[in-house]
Design a protein around this motif. Structure first.
Motif, mmCIF file in Angstrom:
data_model
loop_
_atom_site.group_PDB
_atom_site.id
_atom_site.type_symbol
_atom_site.label_atom_id
_atom_site.label_comp_id
_atom_site.label_asym_id
_atom_site.label_seq_id
_atom_site.Cartn_x
_atom_site.Cartn_y
_atom_site.Cartn_z
ATOM 1 N N TYR A 18 -38.603 -48.877 37.470
ATOM 2 C CA TYR A 18 -37.596 -48.273 38.070
ATOM 3 C C TYR A 18 -36.483 -49.050 37.712
ATOM 4 C CZ TYR A 18 -40.290 -44.927 40.987
ATOM 5 O OH TYR A 18 -41.180 -43.908 41.475
ATOM 6 N N ASN A 56 -46.838 -39.161 42.597
ATOM 7 C CA ASN A 56 -45.735 -38.413 41.764
ATOM 8 C C ASN A 56 -46.340 -38.290 40.322
ATOM 9 O OD1 ASN A 56 -44.271 -37.852 44.186
ATOM 10 N ND2 ASN A 56 -42.628 -39.465 43.572
ATOM 11 N N LEU A 61 -45.023 -34.847 38.686
ATOM 12 C CA LEU A 61 -43.622 -34.551 38.824
ATOM 13 C C LEU A 61 -42.972 -35.656 38.125
ATOM 14 C CD1 LEU A 61 -44.062 -34.091 42.693
ATOM 15 C CD2 LEU A 61 -43.037 -32.695 41.292
ATOM 16 N N ASP A 62 -43.241 -36.577 37.891
ATOM 17 C CA ASP A 62 -42.579 -37.837 37.091
ATOM 18 C C ASP A 62 -43.696 -38.229 35.980
ATOM 19 O OD1 ASP A 62 -40.790 -39.720 36.643
ATOM 20 O OD2 ASP A 62 -41.028 -40.625 38.488
ATOM 21 N N SER A 81 -42.095 -30.364 29.105
ATOM 22 C CA SER A 81 -41.671 -30.162 30.503
ATOM 23 C C SER A 81 -42.106 -28.613 30.948
ATOM 24 C CB SER A 81 -40.346 -30.147 31.007
ATOM 25 O OG SER A 81 -39.322 -29.249 30.234
ATOM 26 N N ASP A 82 -42.082 -27.524 30.165
ATOM 27 C CA ASP A 82 -42.696 -26.468 30.552
ATOM 28 C C ASP A 82 -44.179 -26.046 30.629
ATOM 29 O OD1 ASP A 82 -40.114 -25.330 30.359
ATOM 30 O OD2 ASP A 82 -40.536 -23.766 28.795
ATOM 31 N N ALA A 85 -44.771 -27.895 33.977
ATOM 32 C CA ALA A 85 -44.365 -26.990 35.203
ATOM 33 C C ALA A 85 -45.594 -25.941 35.456
ATOM 34 C CB ALA A 85 -43.179 -26.220 34.525
ATOM 35 N N ARG A 88 -48.395 -27.856 37.150
ATOM 36 C CA ARG A 88 -48.166 -27.886 38.491
ATOM 37 C C ARG A 88 -48.207 -26.704 39.190
ATOM 38 N NH1 ARG A 88 -43.355 -31.019 36.647
ATOM 39 N NH2 ARG A 88 -42.097 -29.113 36.876
ATOM 40 N N PHE A 96 -46.118 -32.411 50.786
ATOM 41 C CA PHE A 96 -45.378 -33.532 51.147
ATOM 42 C C PHE A 96 -45.220 -33.912 52.675
ATOM 43 C CE2 PHE A 96 -43.758 -30.942 47.811
ATOM 44 C CZ PHE A 96 -43.240 -31.685 46.678
ATOM 45 N N ASN A 100 -41.142 -29.594 52.940
ATOM 46 C CA ASN A 100 -40.448 -29.349 51.720
ATOM 47 C C ASN A 100 -40.740 -27.723 51.568
ATOM 48 O OD1 ASN A 100 -39.080 -31.364 50.852
ATOM 49 N ND2 ASN A 100 -40.422 -31.964 49.339
ATOM 50 N N ILE B 317 -37.967 -28.526 45.046
ATOM 51 C CA ILE B 317 -39.255 -27.825 45.232
ATOM 52 C C ILE B 317 -39.721 -26.723 44.536
ATOM 53 C CG2 ILE B 317 -39.878 -26.362 47.346
ATOM 54 C CD1 ILE B 317 -38.135 -27.809 49.192
ATOM 55 N N ALA B 320 -41.326 -28.486 41.536
ATOM 56 C CA ALA B 320 -42.617 -29.025 42.175
ATOM 57 C C ALA B 320 -43.857 -28.038 42.210
ATOM 58 C CB ALA B 320 -42.444 -29.595 43.423
ATOM 59 N N GLY B 322 -43.775 -25.226 40.250
ATOM 60 C CA GLY B 322 -44.017 -24.503 38.994
ATOM 61 C C GLY B 322 -42.929 -23.891 38.427
ATOM 62 N N ALA B 323 -41.629 -23.981 38.890
ATOM 63 C CA ALA B 323 -40.490 -23.379 38.137
ATOM 64 C C ALA B 323 -40.260 -24.076 36.908
ATOM 65 C CB ALA B 323 -39.433 -23.246 38.930
ATOM 66 N N ARG B 324 -40.250 -23.515 35.614
ATOM 67 C CA ARG B 324 -39.835 -24.163 34.585
ATOM 68 C C ARG B 324 -38.220 -24.061 34.557
ATOM 69 N NH1 ARG B 324 -42.551 -19.547 31.021
ATOM 70 N NH2 ARG B 324 -41.541 -18.589 32.625
ATOM 71 N N PRO B 400 -37.480 -33.126 38.256
ATOM 72 C CA PRO B 400 -38.017 -32.468 39.730
ATOM 73 C C PRO B 400 -38.049 -33.648 40.583
ATOM 74 C CG PRO B 400 -39.361 -31.996 37.616
ATOM 75 C CD PRO B 400 -37.982 -32.844 37.153
#
Ligand SMILES: Nc1ncnc2c1ncn2[C@@H]1O[C@H](COP(=O)(O)OP(=O)(O)O)[C@@H](O)[C@H]1O
Ligand SMILES: [Mg+2]
Lengths: 237, 407
Positions: A18, A56, A61-62, A81-82, A85, A88, A96, A100, B317, B320, B322-324, B400
């Motif tokens: 970081y 994460n 997520l990271d 990134s798609d 997504a 995920r 969490f 959330n 959220i 996290a 799954g939204a692109r 994210p």
């Protein structure tokens, strides 16, 4: 499903830096481990030891600074990134500490949300969300918003959301951190059931030994490194 | 993600933040209402000018007795008219002229039965109906013979007919014009307002000879204050104008260097000036209103930016689970679009309602055209996309994990 012989999760020399005011802070300093399909792993360690950072990364997520992460044999670092997504959305559920949930939505809508991003139609996803809510024992609470639910109920809605797309893995970062002891054990019972009955691979961060005792393997972090990785006998749920 | 889900999501967000959505929309509502109303007023004015021009008669000259100074003021207006009936005949004889009518204007009180009515009186010849393109509602216009004999016959405008006769048929009835009895032989078709705002149907038309002998002072026999003339086509207007000037200077024996004792006005050109003035006015009104629409759009962008900042965690959220990036982009874009289009719809309602009120209560001419409605909807759409895009893109560009950490 998982490729035979290959672990579901395999990380090698995973590092995460970081940037801070005084140069970079190394939150993870070379973590290597693998987790097989169907495992139930507890990650423990002092606060600041890098558990959340690690979760994460596992949860896509990271991205790591260095090192590799293969999920089901696929190098995650090469994904767009798609694609992450989508991963995920379909393969991973995340729970969490602070639940959330989206506060203005009902439980049903919260649980249906990942299904929306999966491209499911409104009727179908509401039906499936209802089924999953029933599965976590909240079928009657589907039209309550998070504010109308207790902490334990909120976390069960969050678990239902994580399960909604039938992922193979659920990552939970201190899921009982905000719950009292009795509710914590209810939630852990639910996790154990999911792991046992549905074969969902579970990775869970916790401080507490009695929570970690639900898992069959315990990994301890210290200063960004794994200092202990032992199998243990699971308690009965 | 399915398209309808985007609208569901947008709708949900707008409904859960009702007050904010309303305030955001307000700018659009006012902008669209202003555009619709301003265009309605502008186009109403244009339509009125257009119909006035059409009712005036086409390719029209008006020749006035008396000179014009360089400043444009007419001099000697009060003296005896310099134009004669034979001037009118000579003008009619020009190749570029179709018809020419001497006109002696004035006002008088009309009496029929127990009713009286003050109106404008025109003494003229049958060419007047030609020059003004003025058809009859009923009966007929008077003839050259009526002019020669000074017959006491009258043709009345629609307003006079209504005021004096009501439902009665005016044809054949005797009215008194300043005490002199005249027989009504025709009723003119309604024309509406003239460019200067007078009601053209509030008039009575009689042979010029009869007007001068029986109604006005007789001192101006065979003379007319005005001659109205119609050219053969709009292309021949300039040629006709110089023809009239040359003819009258000859007939009035005006030497080189001497001032004219008459003034020729091209009414069609004047009308076009009036038309372009109203066109510019309505453009200006529209432009001012359009600015308020843009301000409304900036309001949407403003609130959307605040909303993205406030909802950073929500975005985290969504990502996290799954939204692109493009799902988030669409979510905020559709939200901005929905806001601007709902604002537009309300604005349309208010604008059209306002135009109706202005038309019915203030009596201004208004015209809400499909084109202006389409334009308002189109512009609102563009504003939604344009001003929604930047906030939407900044939402979609969030990381994210950073977003999840937000409070
Ligand atoms: N975004 C960040 N920027 C800088 N330092 C961070 C960031 N996130 C975590 N850290 C630091 O990294 C270390 C590990 O954090 P974390 O993984 O959250 O620990 P844990 O979950 O085990 O308590 C901590 O010292 C923390 O201060
Ligand atoms: Mg942590």
């Amino acid at each position: 499903m998982a490729t035979p012989g290959k672990p579901l999760i395999e990380v090698v020399d995973l590092e995460k830096d970081y940037p801070t005011g005084a140069g970079v802070f190394q939150a993870l300093r070379g973590v290597s481990l693998s987790i097989a399909t169907g495992e139930f792993v507890a990650i423990m360690g002092a606060s600041g030891s890098g558990k959340s950072t690690f979760m994460n990364l596992l949860g896509c997520l990271d991205r790591p600074t260095r090192g590799s992460y293969h999920l089901d044999g696929i190098d995650v670092s090469r994904m767009s990134s798609d694609q992450l997504a989508a991963l995920r959305n379909r393969e991973i559920g995340f729970v969490f500490q602070g639940f959330n949930l989206l506060p203005k939505m009902t439980s049903l809508d919260n649980v249906a949300l990942p299904l929306m991003y999966a491209g499911m139609g409104r009727q179908a996803r509401r039906q499936q969300a209802q089924t999953v809510l029933e599965r976590v024992g909240l079928g009657e609470r589907s039209h309550h918003t998070p504010l109308q639910l207790s902490g334990g109920q909120q976390q069960r809605v969050a678990i239902a959301r994580a399960m909604a797309t039938r992922p193979r893995i659920i990552f939970a970062d201190e899921p009982t951190g905000n719950l009292d002891s009795e509710t914590s054990h209810q939630v852990m019972g639910l996790f154990s059931q999911l792991n046992r009955d549905e074969g969902i691979t579970l990775v869970l961060v916790t401080h507490e030994a009695d929570i970690a005792a639900y898992a069959r393997r315990r990994i301890r972090f210290q200063d960004g490194r794994v200092v202990e990785d032992v199998p243990q006998k699971a308690v009965a749920a | 993600m399915i398209f309808t889900s985007l609208f569901e999501t947008a709708w949900h967000a707008l409904v859960t933040h009702r007050m904010r959505s309303f305030l955001t929309m307000l700018g659009m509502v006012i902008g669209v209402a202003a555009v619709i109303l301003m265009l309605a007023i502008g186009q109403g004015a244009q339509a009125m000018v257009r119909s006035s021009i059409e009712s005036m008669g086409s390719n029209l000259f008006i020749i006035m007795s008396g000179a014009t100074t360089s400043g444009g003021a007419r001099v000697a207006g009060g003296m005896a008219p310099t134009l004669t009936f034979s001037d009118a005949d000579a003008i009619r004889g020009l190749g570029d002229i179709v018809a020419a009518a001497p006109v002696s204007p004035g006002t008088a009180q009309l009496i029929y039965g127990g009713l009286n009515w003050n109106t404008s009186v025109y003494g003229t010849t049958p060419d007047y109906a030609v020059v003004r393109d003025w058809p009859m509602e009923s009966g007929g216009f008077f003839s050259e013979a009526d002019v020669r004999s000074g017959a006491r016959v009258a043709v009345i405008g629609a307003v006079v007919g209504r005021e004096l006769f009501g439902d009665e048929d005016p044809i054949g009835k005797i009215i008194r014009i300043r005490q002199a009895p005249f027989e009504v032989i025709g009723v003119l078709a309604a024309k509406g307002q003239s460019l200067d705002g007078r009601d053209q149907d509030d008039t009575v038309i009689v042979p010029i000879t009869s007007a001068q002998q029986k109604i006005f002072s007789s001192s101006m026999r065979n003379r007319a204050r005005l001659i109205m003339a119609q050219a053969v086509s709009d292309k021949r207007m300039d040629a006709a104008e110089s023809g009239i000037n040359e003819l009258l200077r000859n007939r009035h024996r005006i030497g080189v260097g001497q001032d004219d004792d008459f003034t020729v006005r091209n009414l069609t050109a004047l009308a076009e000036t009036a038309a372009s003035t109203t066109r510019i006015m309505s453009l200006l009104l529209g432009a001012i209103a359009a600015i308020s629409l843009v301000v409304g759009g900036i309001g949407i962008m403003n609130i959307m930016l605040v909303s993205v900042t406030e909802r950073t965690r929500e975005i985290g959220i969504r990502m996290a689970i799954g939204a692109r990036r493009r799902d988030v982009l669409w979510q905020f874009l559709i939200e901005a679009l929905t806001l601007s289009l709902i604002g537009c719809a309300i604005g349309l309602g208010l604008g059209i309602g306002g135009a109706w009120l202005v038309g019915n209560l203030a009596g201004l001419p208004v015209a809400v055209t499909p084109a202006s409605v389409l334009m308002a909807v189109g512009v609102s759409f563009l504003i939604g996309v344009f001003f929604g895009f930047y906030p939407a893109r900044s939402a979609a560009g969030l990381d994210p994990i950073e977003a999840l950490r937000a409070q």
